[in-house]
Enzyme design. Structure first.
Site, short mmCIF file in Angstrom:
data_model
loop_
_atom_site.label_atom_id
_atom_site.label_comp_id
_atom_site.label_asym_id
_atom_site.label_seq_id
_atom_site.Cartn_x
_atom_site.Cartn_y
_atom_site.Cartn_z
N THR A 22 0.80 -1.22 0.00
CA THR A 22 0.00 0.00 0.00
C THR A 22 0.83 1.27 0.00
O THR A 22 0.48 2.26 -0.64
CB THR A 22 -0.91 0.01 1.26
OG1 THR A 22 -1.72 -1.16 1.20
CG2 THR A 22 -1.78 1.22 1.33
N ASP A 66 2.26 -7.41 -3.92
CA ASP A 66 1.42 -7.36 -2.73
C ASP A 66 2.01 -8.39 -1.76
O ASP A 66 2.29 -9.52 -2.15
CB ASP A 66 -0.02 -7.75 -3.11
CG ASP A 66 -0.96 -7.61 -1.93
OD1 ASP A 66 -1.84 -6.74 -1.98
OD2 ASP A 66 -0.81 -8.38 -0.96
#
Ligand code: ASP
Length: 351
Positions: A22, A66
């Protein structure tokens, strides 16, 4: 890799490695969508870094990963790079997704031998380009910590650590405990290494550990033939036995109740005993949020210790799992693995 190093100055020099997650997202002003930003432009997005008086090189996973898709290959890539380049940089800052950051921090702590400078992992719950982001503060403070020196000029944090929302933790003591709060990490069994308020206050007594001398050079490798098994009332002993008969299974991290307790039925114990007899290393960690396994405390834990299960003390599941994967990838006998699982290699457990 990009660099802004000016070889005519003696400014401290860091390496920043962006793996994904993120923190590396920005909002497209026109569409509002989140997209991965090029870390080459880090200074553009976080101009505050200019106030830190350092230079840094940037290395980025392409494409960014991720962290829920991270593999031991990435740990090896990171670990080998840091081990190789250790003396070229004053410290390392790794930007990583939060989901598996505790695993990567633990794996790196075991891989890195003779580490004498900071390796600081951080990430964020909101992307850097979003209003109210925690990413900028986490990034800037991680830089400050990586640059911090003691009075004698040596690095303040000579270990792998996780910085998140005001706290710096020993990496192999952390776990992610909130999918929602900015304060997403905890170190339930070990005090923080530093707290960032108006000033960054370090806790000297918590920093550093004794690294045992090696009888052999260890491989940068992890054996994936392990499982994590969480006990629950009603777990079928025959199903457990079936799992423990999985071909090529070499290690089990057994999350037990309380201080290391488990069922005492004959069927359960014989499934465990059989696995130990087949050379499978079984490590007992508690499924409680905090505290330690003490297998002699209750009869139920005592019985388990007689099966050959090893006590994992107060290691987190993340730490016990990566440590077991690492030790199983070395040329070690099951007895040596069992012994080393109970020894503090990088301050991951309390003796
Ligand atoms: N799924 C993301 C990751 O771990 C979440 C985050 O970055 O916080 O990569």
């Amino acid at each position: 890799m990009t660099t802004d190093r000016d070889t005519t100055t003696t400014l401290p020099h860091l390496k920043v490695i962006y793996t994904g997650g993120t923190i590396g997202m920005v909002q497209d002003i026109e569409t509002g969508a989140l997209k991965a930003f090029q870390f080459d432009y880090l200074r553009e997005h976080v101009p505050e870094l200019d106030q830190l008086h350092c230079t840094f090189d940037i290395e980025q996973c392409d494409p960014p990963i991720d962290s829920s898709a991270i593999t031991p290959e990435l740990w090896v890539w990171l670990g080998e790079m840091i081990q190789r380049e250790m003396h070229e940089y004053d410290g390392f800052v790794i930007l990583h997704g939060t989901d598996t950051m505790a695993y990567t921090a633990s794996a790196l702590s075991f891989m890195l031998q003779g580490l004498d400078r900071p390796v600081i992992l951080t990430g964020s719950q909101l992307p850097i380009g979003r209003l109210r982001t925690d990413g900028k503060e986490n990034l800037i403070t991680a830089f400050e910590i990586a640059l911090a020196r003691r009075a004698d000029g040596s690095p303040m944090i000579p270990e792998v650590a996780v910085y998140f929302e005001d706290d710096l933790y020993r990496g192999n003591r952390t776990l992610k405990y909130s999918a929602e709060h900015f304060e997403a990490f905890a170190s339930p069994n070990y005090p923080h290494l530093a707290f960032a308020g108006i000033d960054i206050k370090y806790s000297p007594s918590a920093i550093g550990f004794d690294e045992p001398a090696l009888s052999q050079a260890w491989r940068p490798a992890f054996d994936g033939h392990v499982v994590v098994l969480k006990l629950f009332p009603g777990l079928s002993a025959s199903l457990l036995d079936h799992i423990l008969h999985t071909p090529d299974l070499r290690g089990v991290v057994l999350e037990t109740f309380g201080s290391g307790n488990a069922p005492t039925s004959e069927a359960f114990l014989s499934a465990i005993k059989g696995a130990v007899a087949r050379g499978i290393t079984i490590v007992n960690v508690t499924q409680c949020y905090s505290g330690s396994v003490v297998m002699g405390r209750y009869e139920t834990g005592n019985v388990l210790s007689q099966t050959g299960v090893i006590g994992g003390s107060d290691m987190t599941t993340e730490s016990a799992t990566t440590k077991l994967m690492y030790l199983l990838a070395q040329d070690l006998s099951p007895e040596e693995v069992a012994h080393l699982m109970q020894v503090s290699l990088r301050g991951e457990l309390t003796i």
